[in-house]
Motif scaffolding. Structure first.
Motif, PDB file in Angstrom:
ATOM      1  N   GLU A 107       0.769  -1.266   0.097  1.00 54.62           N
ATOM      2  CA  GLU A 107       0.066  -0.123   0.077  1.00 54.62           C
ATOM      3  C   GLU A 107       0.918   1.245  -0.029  1.00 54.62           C
ATOM      4  O   GLU A 107       1.791   1.363   0.839  1.00 54.62           O
ATOM      5  CB  GLU A 107      -0.993  -0.074   1.006  1.00 54.62           C
ATOM      6  CG  GLU A 107      -1.742   1.161   1.439  1.00 54.62           C
ATOM      7  CD  GLU A 107      -0.965   2.475   2.058  1.00 54.62           C
ATOM      8  OE1 GLU A 107      -1.215   3.545   1.340  1.00 54.62           O
ATOM      9  OE2 GLU A 107      -0.234   2.381   2.962  1.00 54.62           O
ATOM     10  N   ALA A 112      -5.734   9.115   3.549  1.00 53.55           N
ATOM     11  CA  ALA A 112      -6.166   7.922   4.446  1.00 53.55           C
ATOM     12  C   ALA A 112      -7.275   7.217   4.033  1.00 53.55           C
ATOM     13  O   ALA A 112      -7.476   6.150   4.106  1.00 53.55           O
ATOM     14  CB  ALA A 112      -6.442   8.909   5.766  1.00 53.55           C
ATOM     15  N   ASP A 113      -8.388   7.769   3.083  1.00 50.73           N
ATOM     16  CA  ASP A 113      -9.464   7.130   2.704  1.00 50.73           C
ATOM     17  C   ASP A 113      -9.016   5.860   1.714  1.00 50.73           C
ATOM     18  O   ASP A 113      -9.712   4.878   1.598  1.00 50.73           O
ATOM     19  CB  ASP A 113     -10.722   7.804   2.267  1.00 50.73           C
ATOM     20  CG  ASP A 113     -10.111   8.811   0.869  1.00 50.73           C
ATOM     21  OD1 ASP A 113      -8.856   8.922   0.892  1.00 50.73           O
ATOM     22  OD2 ASP A 113     -10.762   9.239   0.150  1.00 50.73           O
ATOM     23  N   GLN A 114      -8.092   6.315   1.054  1.00 55.90           N
ATOM     24  CA  GLN A 114      -7.483   5.326   0.015  1.00 55.90           C
ATOM     25  C   GLN A 114      -6.859   4.170   0.826  1.00 55.90           C
ATOM     26  O   GLN A 114      -7.060   3.061   0.236  1.00 55.90           O
ATOM     27  CB  GLN A 114      -6.596   5.832  -1.188  1.00 55.90           C
ATOM     28  CG  GLN A 114      -7.292   6.776  -2.052  1.00 55.90           C
ATOM     29  CD  GLN A 114      -8.435   5.637  -2.978  1.00 55.90           C
ATOM     30  OE1 GLN A 114      -9.382   5.427  -2.747  1.00 55.90           O
ATOM     31  NE2 GLN A 114      -7.688   5.217  -3.997  1.00 55.90           N
ATOM     32  N   LYS A 115      -6.137   4.386   1.619  1.00 58.74           N
ATOM     33  CA  LYS A 115      -5.384   3.484   2.401  1.00 58.74           C
ATOM     34  C   LYS A 115      -6.367   2.569   3.306  1.00 58.74           C
ATOM     35  O   LYS A 115      -6.204   1.399   3.045  1.00 58.74           O
ATOM     36  CB  LYS A 115      -4.672   4.309   3.715  1.00 58.74           C
ATOM     37  CG  LYS A 115      -3.180   4.904   2.926  1.00 58.74           C
ATOM     38  CD  LYS A 115      -2.630   5.368   4.304  1.00 58.74           C
ATOM     39  CE  LYS A 115      -1.357   6.052   4.084  1.00 58.74           C
ATOM     40  NZ  LYS A 115      -0.150   5.178   3.472  1.00 58.74           N
ATOM     41  N   LYS A 116      -7.387   3.118   3.742  1.00 62.42           N
ATOM     42  CA  LYS A 116      -8.503   2.237   4.383  1.00 62.42           C
ATOM     43  C   LYS A 116      -9.067   1.331   3.340  1.00 62.42           C
ATOM     44  O   LYS A 116      -9.437   0.116   3.573  1.00 62.42           O
ATOM     45  CB  LYS A 116      -9.407   3.325   5.218  1.00 62.42           C
ATOM     46  CG  LYS A 116     -10.489   2.516   5.963  1.00 62.42           C
ATOM     47  CD  LYS A 116     -11.521   3.637   6.438  1.00 62.42           C
ATOM     48  CE  LYS A 116     -12.630   3.160   7.457  1.00 62.42           C
ATOM     49  NZ  LYS A 116     -13.564   2.343   6.649  1.00 62.42           N
ATOM     50  N   MET A 117      -9.575   1.992   2.227  1.00 62.23           N
ATOM     51  CA  MET A 117      -9.924   1.373   1.080  1.00 62.23           C
ATOM     52  C   MET A 117      -9.343   0.028   0.620  1.00 62.23           C
ATOM     53  O   MET A 117      -9.834  -1.205   0.791  1.00 62.23           O
ATOM     54  CB  MET A 117     -10.453   1.879  -0.105  1.00 62.23           C
ATOM     55  CG  MET A 117     -11.162   1.335  -1.314  1.00 62.23           C
ATOM     56  SD  MET A 117      -9.930   0.238  -2.452  1.00 62.23           S
ATOM     57  CE  MET A 117      -8.922   1.653  -2.853  1.00 62.23           C
ATOM     58  N   ILE A 119      -6.738  -1.524   2.515  1.00 61.85           N
ATOM     59  CA  ILE A 119      -6.680  -2.564   3.409  1.00 61.85           C
ATOM     60  C   ILE A 119      -7.914  -3.307   3.598  1.00 61.85           C
ATOM     61  O   ILE A 119      -7.700  -4.410   3.645  1.00 61.85           O
ATOM     62  CB  ILE A 119      -6.190  -1.673   4.861  1.00 61.85           C
ATOM     63  CG1 ILE A 119      -4.959  -0.854   4.740  1.00 61.85           C
ATOM     64  CG2 ILE A 119      -6.175  -2.768   5.955  1.00 61.85           C
ATOM     65  CD1 ILE A 119      -4.792  -0.157   6.043  1.00 61.85           C
ATOM     66  N   GLU A 120      -9.055  -2.684   3.720  1.00 63.52           N
ATOM     67  CA  GLU A 120     -10.243  -3.581   3.981  1.00 63.52           C
ATOM     68  C   GLU A 120     -10.329  -4.381   2.628  1.00 63.52           C
ATOM     69  O   GLU A 120     -10.961  -5.684   2.985  1.00 63.52           O
ATOM     70  CB  GLU A 120     -11.485  -2.470   3.912  1.00 63.52           C
ATOM     71  CG  GLU A 120     -11.273  -1.915   5.389  1.00 63.52           C
ATOM     72  CD  GLU A 120     -12.554  -0.620   5.452  1.00 63.52           C
ATOM     73  OE1 GLU A 120     -13.115  -0.352   4.546  1.00 63.52           O
ATOM     74  OE2 GLU A 120     -12.724  -0.087   6.511  1.00 63.52           O
TER      75      GLU A 120
END
Length: 200
Positions: A107, A112-117, A119-120
């Motif tokens: 990653e 942050a929103d792209q990181k979260k996407m 990872i999930e």
């Protein structure tokens, strides 16, 4: 293991990299240098002059697509590298398609929103696939705060806290350190079963 043995093992491996900015471009460069067999990298952005303080691009590439330019730059390091570069915005729908054949995914997003996407999506689509993320690399100095933390198949490289801001920008030294920590973690994952001297 000697370097020839390392290259022989890595030549059969595929690494996915989500993002070709400061983390992704430098991590890809390190992996290309050590002989990884194939890199799959995706980024929809273009090279800007402000990127040159930390990303593996050159002045003449300003205005070009990162997906195209990173491919050219990596092949200058290792002409035998197999590379798939995608000029695409990554989403929960296309991530599983693009990175399905990767042994490890890195990653390398700014936001942050792209990181979260990512990872999930990786953890839900491929729960057994190792995922190496970068978290906390803004500013300069503070080498002693950078570390790698493992949680199952999730590996977190960085200080875990420093957020990018106007007075705490991302610049080459710390971004480069974390990108190389990510590349080093990828090697540790891919080589661990072959290295009797490194039982981690």
């Amino acid at each position: 293991m000697n370097f020839s043995q390392i290259k022989s093992i890595l030549s059969e491996k595929t690494v996915g990299i989500a993002g070709a900015g400061g983390l992704g471009s430098n991590c890809a460069s390190a992996l290309a240098r050590v002989g990884i067999g194939k890199i799959i990298i995706a980024d929809f952005d273009i090279v800007e002059e402000s990127n040159l303080n930390r990303q593996f691009y050159f002045f003449h590439q300003i205005g070009t697509k990162k997906a195209d330019s990173i491919r050219k730059n990596l092949l200058m390091i290792n002409p035998g590298l197999k590379i798939e570069s995608y000029d695409v915005f990554l989403t929960p729908e296309n991530v599983p398609v693009i990175f399905k054949d990767c042994d490890v995914v890195v990653e390398a997003f700014d936001k942050a929103d792209q990181k979260k996407m990512l990872i999930e999506t990786i953890l839900s689509s491929f729960p057994e696939k190792p995922l190496v993320i970068g978290l906390g690399m803004a500013g300069f100095g503070m080498n002693d705060t950078l570390k790698t933390v493992k949680n199952g198949n999730l590996y977190i490289c960085g200080d875990g806290v420093s957020e990018i801001a106007d007075d705490l920008p991302p610049i080459a030294p710390r971004v480069g350190i974390v990108a190389n920590m990510q590349a080093n973690t990828v090697l540790e994952i891919l080589l661990k079963e072959h290295d009797g001297n490194n039982p981690k």
